[in-house]
Design an enzyme around this catalytic site. Structure first.
Site, short mmCIF file in Angstrom:
data_model
loop_
_atom_site.label_atom_id
_atom_site.label_comp_id
_atom_site.label_asym_id
_atom_site.label_seq_id
_atom_site.Cartn_x
_atom_site.Cartn_y
_atom_site.Cartn_z
CB VAL A 61 -0.95 -0.01 1.21
CG1 VAL A 61 -0.22 0.30 2.50
CG2 VAL A 61 -2.13 0.94 1.01
CE1 TYR A 62 3.31 1.46 4.50
CE2 TYR A 62 5.62 0.87 4.29
CZ TYR A 62 4.48 1.00 5.06
OH TYR A 62 4.52 0.67 6.39
CB SER A 63 4.13 5.15 -2.98
OG SER A 63 4.48 6.14 -2.04
N GLY A 64 1.23 2.93 -3.60
CA GLY A 64 0.66 2.07 -4.63
C GLY A 64 1.63 1.05 -5.20
N GLY A 65 2.54 0.57 -4.35
CA GLY A 65 3.51 -0.43 -4.80
C GLY A 65 4.85 0.16 -5.19
#
Length: 350
Positions: A61-65
């Site tokens: 979930v961090y920066s959409g991968g």
């Protein structure tokens, strides 16, 4: 660098680790944390490895991968030197199966993480939140399959409540599924809720704490002071609403004590806050965040020295809060306290 066992497992991890939340920063939250690219991340990894920091933590979930992708690029060619931890379960899209810990979601999350990280296995795979809609048996049987397939080495959780973690451990024991060895938790001098239930559980069940936000969502840097406005460059301007709540007066009381100890020791305020955490029972590793080399090098200075008993007592007095029910009787009434002594007295620091 000191190395500690992660919970009751045989895996040894460094007392300090690096979180990749600043890597590839995108969006209102992660963009404010930092926008570290592959080249910058490779330099931070260099510094970590030189200091003996081998554990690197991220999440889908961090920066959409993008965080996983940047971390994968930063460790390329030296996978055998690092321990990789990532997380899944939080929503990564709007689809009906883009969140949770179903068999469908976990297998897909694992495959995507392997691809983005550029590896064939993940050393510690953690559920980022409890999924109340998926049977625990389904969750653990899926993780068991992934472990048996060699794609995961160990499994853990993050942000679980006591009953959620304990029930999961009971199901794992009943069916012979992998036990969670780690619990990635929020714990700091301005957030000691972990101590009431989850720390005793970790002691009893052999679950090691991987501590996130050890500086209280950026409040224990020494830059946030009583009677002064937030510094212009503080990420709190944009991210305070996302993080754990903090009472301002207690925060300032804690910072006052940290500043006093900083003068006594010559150490920086963040180093003192992190050093205090490293003394606490169940803590296997404290996850550092860094936007640049200066921040990272300063935080790495939290090891190699110890606070005095008097300094620890001052910090704990300033940061103490009344325990929630049903725990406060054990602090206030002798009969309860004799049955359940404070958790901090049960074990020495690892």
């Amino acid at each position: 660098m000191e190395y500690r066992r992660l919970g009751a497992s045989g895996l040894r991890v460094p007392a300090l680790s690096l979180g990749a939340g600043t890597f590839g920063g995108q969006g209102p939250l992660f963009g404010a944390w930092g926008q570290v690219d592959v080249e910058q991340a490779r330099r931070l990894v260099d510094i970590c490895l030189d200091a003996g920091v081998t554990l690197f933590d991220t999440a889908d979930v961090y920066s959409g991968g993008a965080s996983e992708e940047v971390l994968g690029g930063a460790i390329k060619g030296r996978r055998d030197q690092v321990i990789l931890s990532t997380k899944a379960s939080l929503p990564v899209g709007d689809g009906p199966n883009d969140a949770g810990s179903s068999r469908f979601r976990l297998i897909e999350a694992c495959e995507q993480a392997l691809r983005r990280l550029g590896t064939d296995h993940i050393d510690v795979f953690q559920l980022h939140a409890f999924d109340a809609g998926t049977p625990i048996e389904e969750v653990l049987s899926t993780l068991d399959d992934l472990v048996r397939a060699g794609k995961l080495r160990y499994v853990g959780v993050s942000n679980f409540s006591g009953w959620q973690l304990m029930k999961s451990l009971a199901v794992a024991e009943k069916y012979g599924y992998p036990r969670y060895i780690s619990h990635q938790v929020y714990y700091s001098l301005v957030g000691r809720d972990y101590e009431w239930e989850l720390m005793p559980l970790g002691l009893d069940q052999g679950v090691g704490a991987l501590v996130w936000s050890p500086l209280g969502w950026g409040r224990l840097t020494g830059k946030v002071r009583r009677g002064q406005p937030l510094p212009a460059g503080s990420r709190l301007h944009d991210t305070a609403a996302f993080g754990p709540p903090v009472r301002d007066e207690q925060l300032f009381d804690i910072v006052d004590v940290l500043s006093e100890i900083a003068e006594e020791t010559g150490k920086a305020v963040p180093q003192i806050a992190i050093n205090w955490l490293l003394r606490r029972p169940t803590v296997s590793s404290v996850i550092l965040g860094a936007r640049n080399e200066e921040q990272l090098r300063q935080n790495l200075g939290a090891v190699g020295w110890t606070l005095t008993a008097e300094q620890v007592a001052k910090l704990e007095a300033a940061s103490a809060t009344t325990a929630p029910y049903p725990y406060y009787p054990y602090e206030r009434q002798e009969g309860f306290a004799r049955l359940n002594p404070p958790v901090s007295t049960l074990l020495p620091t690892p």
